[in-house]
Write a protein that holds these residues in place. Sequence first.
Motif, short mmCIF file in Angstrom:
data_model
loop_
_atom_site.label_atom_id
_atom_site.label_comp_id
_atom_site.label_asym_id
_atom_site.label_seq_id
_atom_site.Cartn_x
_atom_site.Cartn_y
_atom_site.Cartn_z
N SER A 7 75.70 -8.65 -44.56
CA SER A 7 75.41 -9.08 -45.93
C SER A 7 73.92 -9.37 -46.05
CB SER A 7 76.23 -10.32 -46.30
OG SER A 7 75.91 -11.40 -45.44
N GLY A 8 73.47 -9.55 -47.28
CA GLY A 8 72.08 -9.94 -47.50
C GLY A 8 71.16 -8.83 -47.96
N GLY A 9 71.67 -7.62 -48.03
CA GLY A 9 70.83 -6.53 -48.51
C GLY A 9 70.59 -6.66 -50.01
N GLY A 10 69.71 -5.79 -50.50
CA GLY A 10 69.42 -5.79 -51.93
C GLY A 10 68.16 -5.04 -52.25
N LEU A 11 67.70 -5.23 -53.48
CA LEU A 11 66.48 -4.60 -53.96
C LEU A 11 65.34 -5.61 -53.91
CD1 LEU A 11 64.97 -2.27 -55.39
CD2 LEU A 11 65.80 -3.22 -57.56
N VAL A 12 64.25 -5.23 -53.30
CA VAL A 12 63.11 -6.13 -53.17
C VAL A 12 61.82 -5.34 -53.36
CG1 VAL A 12 63.01 -5.86 -50.66
CG2 VAL A 12 62.08 -7.92 -51.70
N GLN A 13 60.81 -5.99 -53.87
CA GLN A 13 59.52 -5.32 -54.03
C GLN A 13 58.78 -5.26 -52.71
OE1 GLN A 13 57.45 -7.39 -57.23
NE2 GLN A 13 58.19 -5.90 -58.72
N ALA A 14 57.93 -4.28 -52.60
CA ALA A 14 57.09 -4.16 -51.40
C ALA A 14 56.33 -5.46 -51.18
CB ALA A 14 56.13 -3.00 -51.55
N GLY A 15 56.29 -5.88 -49.93
CA GLY A 15 55.65 -7.14 -49.60
C GLY A 15 56.60 -8.32 -49.56
N TYR A 113 80.62 -1.35 -31.27
CA TYR A 113 81.23 -1.85 -32.49
C TYR A 113 80.17 -1.94 -33.58
CZ TYR A 113 85.07 -3.10 -29.41
OH TYR A 113 86.09 -3.04 -28.50
N TRP A 114 80.55 -1.51 -34.78
CA TRP A 114 79.60 -1.41 -35.89
C TRP A 114 80.16 -2.04 -37.16
CZ3 TRP A 114 74.80 0.98 -35.40
CH2 TRP A 114 74.57 1.63 -34.18
N GLY A 115 79.28 -2.60 -37.95
CA GLY A 115 79.64 -3.03 -39.27
C GLY A 115 79.58 -1.87 -40.26
N GLN A 116 79.87 -2.18 -41.51
CA GLN A 116 79.91 -1.13 -42.54
C GLN A 116 78.54 -0.87 -43.15
OE1 GLN A 116 80.56 -4.26 -43.15
NE2 GLN A 116 79.43 -4.67 -45.05
N GLY A 117 77.60 -1.75 -42.90
CA GLY A 117 76.23 -1.56 -43.38
C GLY A 117 75.95 -2.30 -44.68
N THR A 118 74.68 -2.60 -44.89
CA THR A 118 74.22 -3.21 -46.14
C THR A 118 72.94 -2.51 -46.58
OG1 THR A 118 73.68 -5.32 -47.24
CG2 THR A 118 72.90 -5.06 -44.97
N GLN A 119 72.87 -2.17 -47.86
CA GLN A 119 71.75 -1.39 -48.38
C GLN A 119 70.54 -2.28 -48.62
OE1 GLN A 119 71.53 2.11 -49.26
NE2 GLN A 119 69.35 1.56 -49.42
N VAL A 120 69.40 -1.83 -48.12
CA VAL A 120 68.12 -2.46 -48.41
C VAL A 120 67.25 -1.43 -49.11
CG1 VAL A 120 66.00 -3.42 -47.43
CG2 VAL A 120 68.23 -4.07 -46.49
#
Length: 124
Positions: A7-15, A113-120
């Motif tokens: 968890s914790g992924g999302g859209l963020v600006q450069a920097g 073992y792997w998680g399902q991934g979170t998009q950054v």
Amino acid sequence: QVQLVESGGGLVQAGGSLRLSCAASGGTFRSSPMGWFRQAPGKEREFVAAISWSGIRTNYAASVKGRATISRDNAKNTVYLQMNSLKPEDTAVYYCAAGRASYRDQSPADYNYWGQGTQVTVSS
């Protein structure tokens, strides 16, 4: 068998910064090295960082060294990846994984073992 949920992924600006979390259940999380990998569209999955079972030793890819910090809380069965000074080229799906042997391992084949991934996504 270890189940992993990122968890914790999302859209963020450069920097900007993000903190990814990976919650583990089952299996032998506390005795396993843990790693973070990422995969951008059309590219192979690549190593980002890894941490020993004790949390004392860490290993980073050159592309994130100095900008990323991996840590773990074995009492909470959670591993974290703090990413700072994010760049558009950091855009990817980020996966956490439980390793077979060593925090030095950087190949996905060394993690079982792997998680399902979170998009950054980092915008310029």
